[in-house]
Write a protein that holds these residues in place. Sequence first.
Motif, PDB file in Angstrom:
ATOM      1  N   PRO A  34      13.481  -9.426  -9.142  1.00 66.49           N
ATOM      2  CA  PRO A  34      11.920  -9.120  -8.605  1.00 66.49           C
ATOM      3  C   PRO A  34      11.774  -8.240  -7.854  1.00 66.49           C
ATOM      4  N   HIS A  35      12.822  -6.779  -7.183  1.00 68.08           N
ATOM      5  CA  HIS A  35      12.520  -7.092  -5.474  1.00 68.08           C
ATOM      6  C   HIS A  35      12.381  -5.438  -5.914  1.00 68.08           C
ATOM      7  N   LEU A  36      12.614  -4.738  -7.112  1.00 71.05           N
ATOM      8  CA  LEU A  36      12.811  -3.461  -7.135  1.00 71.05           C
ATOM      9  C   LEU A  36      11.557  -2.300  -7.163  1.00 71.05           C
ATOM     10  N   ALA A  37      10.576  -3.146  -7.874  1.00 70.66           N
ATOM     11  CA  ALA A  37       9.813  -2.456  -7.438  1.00 70.66           C
ATOM     12  C   ALA A  37       8.844  -2.382  -6.007  1.00 70.66           C
ATOM     13  N   TYR A  38       9.508  -3.205  -5.153  1.00 67.15           N
ATOM     14  CA  TYR A  38       8.664  -2.742  -4.165  1.00 67.15           C
ATOM     15  C   TYR A  38       9.519  -1.924  -3.096  1.00 67.15           C
ATOM     16  N   LEU A  39      10.980  -2.045  -3.779  1.00 65.49           N
ATOM     17  CA  LEU A  39      11.962  -1.211  -3.027  1.00 65.49           C
ATOM     18  C   LEU A  39      11.642   0.287  -3.239  1.00 65.49           C
ATOM     19  N   ARG A  40      11.564   0.006  -4.811  1.00 61.65           N
ATOM     20  CA  ARG A  40      11.206   1.732  -5.568  1.00 61.65           C
ATOM     21  C   ARG A  40       9.933   2.298  -4.407  1.00 61.65           C
ATOM     22  N   GLN A  41       8.728   1.252  -4.023  1.00 60.88           N
ATOM     23  CA  GLN A  41       7.786   1.522  -3.155  1.00 60.88           C
ATOM     24  C   GLN A  41       8.119   2.281  -2.286  1.00 60.88           C
ATOM     25  N   ARG A  42       9.036   1.019  -1.482  1.00 63.65           N
ATOM     26  CA  ARG A  42       9.230   2.262   0.041  1.00 63.65           C
ATOM     27  C   ARG A  42      10.500   2.850   0.152  1.00 63.65           C
ATOM     28  N   TRP A  43      11.130   3.342  -1.139  1.00 65.75           N
ATOM     29  CA  TRP A  43      12.595   4.322  -1.301  1.00 65.75           C
ATOM     30  C   TRP A  43      10.858   5.680  -0.986  1.00 65.75           C
ATOM     31  N   ASN A  44      10.046   5.985  -1.750  1.00 60.60           N
ATOM     32  CA  ASN A  44       9.204   6.991  -1.833  1.00 60.60           C
ATOM     33  C   ASN A  44       8.213   7.493  -0.876  1.00 60.60           C
ATOM     34  N   ALA A  45       8.413   6.007   0.165  1.00 63.08           N
ATOM     35  CA  ALA A  45       7.673   6.267   1.326  1.00 63.08           C
ATOM     36  C   ALA A  45       8.732   7.015   2.862  1.00 63.08           C
ATOM     37  N   PHE A  54      17.280  -3.629   3.094  1.00 67.33           N
ATOM     38  CA  PHE A  54      17.657  -5.602   2.892  1.00 67.33           C
ATOM     39  C   PHE A  54      17.393  -6.394   3.847  1.00 67.33           C
ATOM     40  N   ARG A  55      16.240  -5.944   5.107  1.00 66.74           N
ATOM     41  CA  ARG A  55      16.035  -7.162   5.994  1.00 66.74           C
ATOM     42  C   ARG A  55      14.754  -7.338   5.632  1.00 66.74           C
ATOM     43  N   GLU A  56      14.562  -5.577   4.950  1.00 62.33           N
ATOM     44  CA  GLU A  56      13.005  -6.345   3.948  1.00 62.33           C
ATOM     45  C   GLU A  56      12.429  -7.289   3.396  1.00 62.33           C
ATOM     46  N   ILE A  57      13.434  -6.440   1.947  1.00 56.93           N
ATOM     47  CA  ILE A  57      13.730  -7.863   0.883  1.00 56.93           C
ATOM     48  C   ILE A  57      14.227  -9.200   1.104  1.00 56.93           C
ATOM     49  N   LYS A  58      14.953  -8.950   2.444  1.00 58.94           N
ATOM     50  CA  LYS A  58      15.274 -10.812   2.478  1.00 58.94           C
ATOM     51  C   LYS A  58      14.661 -11.286   3.320  1.00 58.94           C
ATOM     52  N   GLU A  59      13.934 -10.408   4.158  1.00 60.33           N
ATOM     53  CA  GLU A  59      12.317 -11.420   4.325  1.00 60.33           C
ATOM     54  C   GLU A  59      11.079 -12.167   2.959  1.00 60.33           C
ATOM     55  N   ARG A  60      11.311 -11.006   2.415  1.00 63.29           N
ATOM     56  CA  ARG A  60      10.166 -11.102   0.677  1.00 63.29           C
ATOM     57  C   ARG A  60      11.052 -12.378  -0.319  1.00 63.29           C
ATOM     58  N   GLY A  61      12.350 -13.075   0.512  1.00 61.85           N
ATOM     59  CA  GLY A  61      12.720 -14.085  -0.712  1.00 61.85           C
ATOM     60  C   GLY A  61      13.921 -13.338  -1.528  1.00 61.85           C
ATOM     61  N   THR A  63      17.402 -13.469  -1.734  1.00 58.97           N
ATOM     62  CA  THR A  63      19.034 -14.221  -1.700  1.00 58.97           C
ATOM     63  C   THR A  63      20.681 -13.559  -2.298  1.00 58.97           C
ATOM     64  N   GLY A  64      20.004 -12.286  -2.634  1.00 57.56           N
ATOM     65  CA  GLY A  64      21.335 -12.020  -3.161  1.00 57.56           C
ATOM     66  C   GLY A  64      22.005 -10.591  -2.261  1.00 57.56           C
ATOM     67  N   SER A  65      23.162 -10.554  -2.152  1.00 54.09           N
ATOM     68  CA  SER A  65      24.016  -9.716  -0.792  1.00 54.09           C
ATOM     69  C   SER A  65      23.358  -8.304  -0.733  1.00 54.09           C
ATOM     70  N   GLU A  66      23.899  -7.621  -0.077  1.00 55.86           N
ATOM     71  CA  GLU A  66      23.496  -6.375   0.385  1.00 55.86           C
ATOM     72  C   GLU A  66      24.113  -5.126  -0.246  1.00 55.86           C
ATOM     73  N   SER A  67      25.954  -5.560  -0.582  1.00 57.46           N
ATOM     74  CA  SER A  67      26.886  -4.514  -1.446  1.00 57.46           C
ATOM     75  C   SER A  67      25.827  -4.393  -2.892  1.00 57.46           C
ATOM     76  N   ARG A  68      24.427  -5.385  -3.369  1.00 57.86           N
ATOM     77  CA  ARG A  68      24.420  -4.856  -5.368  1.00 57.86           C
ATOM     78  C   ARG A  68      23.460  -4.110  -3.996  1.00 57.86           C
ATOM     79  N   LEU A  69      22.416  -4.324  -2.783  1.00 54.60           N
ATOM     80  CA  LEU A  69      21.521  -3.096  -2.840  1.00 54.60           C
ATOM     81  C   LEU A  69      21.539  -1.702  -2.429  1.00 54.60           C
ATOM     82  N   ARG A  70      22.831  -2.145  -2.379  1.00 53.89           N
ATOM     83  CA  ARG A  70      23.422  -0.704  -1.475  1.00 53.89           C
ATOM     84  C   ARG A  70      24.066  -0.058  -2.712  1.00 53.89           C
TER      85      ARG A  70
END
Length: 157
Positions: A34-45, A54-61, A63-70
């Motif tokens: 559910p956060h991939l679209a937001y992440l891609r937008q921030r990545w392109n920015a 990780f901090r940004e999407i944690k604030e957006r809800g 609940t997964g691990s940071e390792s998956r994001l990495r």
Amino acid sequence: MSRRLVRRYLSTDVFPERAAGSGMRTRGKSKLNPHLAYLRQRWNAGEHTGSHLFREIKERGYTGSESRLRHVLGEWRTELPPKPRQGPPRKQRLAPKPGKRRLSSRGASFLMILPPSKLTQVQQQQVAQMNLNEELRAVYLLSQEFVSMLKNARWRL
């Protein structure tokens, strides 16, 4: 699995079906989806720092691990052009001088017993260089004499 659960499975006559929500998700679904679209937008920015994202999407809800994001960000990083090197420029390495390797002791002993007729041109030069030293010349001549004694069977008394 706990022992109790294993005992329960062994005592049943039919295969125990897994209950919904037992931790088994269909492949491809992730808490990160559910956060991939937001992440891609921030990545392109231009935000490429994993801990910030990780901090940004944690604030957006999230609940997964940071390792998956990495893991996902690592795949995205392969699409980026390589960064220019920071810091002082590297010193240029001197190219190794092509050519002569030192003659090893094993190689020298092999040259001592090899017949002069079988020597290559490089080996002939090495033998000539060894023969400049009086002691090495004596060793060379004695070695050649010993080899010829063995070949001619003159060693029997």
